[in-house]
Design an enzyme around this catalytic site. Structure first.
Site: not given
Ligand code: ACO
Length: 320
Positions: A111, A245, A275
């Site tokens: 990224c 980003h 993204n």
């Molecule tokens: N729909 C419904 N529920 C979901 C989904 C979905 N799409 N995805 C995950 N869940 C559930 C999980 O299973 C979890 O359930 P549980 O509590 O029963 O176990 C719950 O939602 C919470 O999951 P978390 O992973 O804790 O959710 P969080 O609030 O952390 O959000 C996210 C996840 C959006 C991925 C966040 O962590 C994030 O944005 N991280 C950064 C990602 C990023 O920036 N990536 C790019 C970097 S590099 C690149 O660009 C290639």
């Protein structure tokens, strides 16, 4: 340090995939995706090639620079993977554009790729090894995500952004951090069938520990921006736009709060495109530029983070 951006372009696949479309085959909902990420829809390649998309973005940037493809003497192509493992996308694009290039290469820095490419372009332009450098960032994440994994596939989209860089005095600061680490974010190689290999050669997908990457992003963005501003005796108030980003709206909002700056300084488009890895910043830059929002003399911060893990920050004095 002697470059300026003289043209911007972008191209997105025509196919729109909404959160509601995803909820038809995944255990997810528009409400979850929208509130946790800010994403509403993304574009996904259907029958276009990466080269088609890259060419469109490149021509947009070349036209906006008032140049012709024959004026381009270098291409830097940022991608996680092109249409082929080899030949490189930069070679294929050079042929498509019929650009008389002396230097072409692909980079794979995830990224942060666009800002790394700007740094490379700066070196070549400063050394007068190139006059008009075309940077194209094009990513097709839809090829790498597991479409049955709701925790990753909802986050990404496909797209291309491009700029043309030429001699100028825009660059105020550029800096990177690099820590080789595949633990929390990565993509395994394509499947092989060597009869001599003892490792698992089955096809694997993009994997990510979302919470670890979230913490990394939130910490690094404000740290890198604050340090870069301090190095140059600037304050956040001196910056017209923070082009960050586009991974998660909550990450962008956290930076906005920590830098104590108003909404309008943080343009975003991840609600429409998700993204798109290294393409997010040049796509957004193109949108902001085409709307005429950035004025001559505005100071603009670019900031990225991603697989590597890497972070990248750049301050530009916009010259139009
Ligand atoms: N729909 C419904 N529920 C979901 C989904 C979905 N799409 N995805 C995950 N869940 C559930 C999980 O299973 C979890 O359930 P549980 O509590 O029963 O176990 C719950 O939602 C919470 O999951 P978390 O992973 O804790 O959710 P969080 O609030 O952390 O959000 C996210 C996840 C959006 C991925 C966040 O962590 C994030 O944005 N991280 C950064 C990602 C990023 O920036 N990536 C790019 C970097 S590099 C690149 O660009 C290639």
């Amino acid at each position: 340090m002697s470059f300026k951006i003289i043209g911007t372009g972008s191209a997105l696949p025509e196919k729109v995939v909404t959160n509601f479309d995803l909820a038809e085959f995944l255990d997810t909902s528009d409400e979850w995706i929208r509130t946790r990420t800010g994403i509403i829809e993304r574009r996904v390649i259907n029958n276009e090639s990466m080269l088609d998309l890259a060419e469109k973005a490149a021509l947009g940037a070349i036209n906006s620079a008032n140049l012709k493809p024959s004026d381009i003497d270098m291409i830097i192509f940022s991608t996680l993977q092109g249409d082929y493992v080899t030949p490189s996308m930069s070679c294929l694009l050079q042929k498509r554009l019929n650009a008389p290039c002396q230097h072409v290469f692909d980079i794979n820095i995830g990224c942060s790729g666009f800002i790394f490419a700007l740094d490379l372009a700066d070196s070549y332009v400063s050394l007068k090894k190139a006059k008009n450098v075309l940077i194209v960032c094009c990513e097709i994440l839809s090829r790498f995500v597991n479409w049955q994994d709701r925790s990753t596939c909802v986050l990404f989209g496909d797209g291309a952004g491009a700029v043309v860089v030429s001699e100028g005095e825009s660059l105020i600061d550029i800096k990177f951090t690099i820590s080789g680490n595949a633990e929390h974010l990565g993509i395994h190689p394509v499947a092989g069938n060597s009869p001599f290999s003892e490792s698992d050669q089955s096809r694997k997908w993009l994997y990510m520990n979302g919470q670890e990457i979230y913490k990394f992003a939130v910490e690094s963005i404000t740290r890198d921006i604050k340090e870069a501003l301090e190095r140059n005796s600037l304050s956040p108030d001196d910056i017209a736009y923070f082009i960050l980003h586009q991974a998660n709206l909550r990450i962008i909002n956290s930076a906005k709060q920590k830098l104590n700056q108003p909404d309008e300084k943080f343009p975003h488009n991840l609600e429409r495109y998700g993204n798109t890895s290294s393409a997010t910043i040049p796509i957004l830059l193109d949108e902001v530029n085409r709307k005429g929002l950035i004025k001559n003399g505005d100071k603009v911060v670019l900031d990225a983070f991603g697989s590597g893990l890497t972070t990248a920050v750049c301050i530009l004095n916009w010259i139009s």
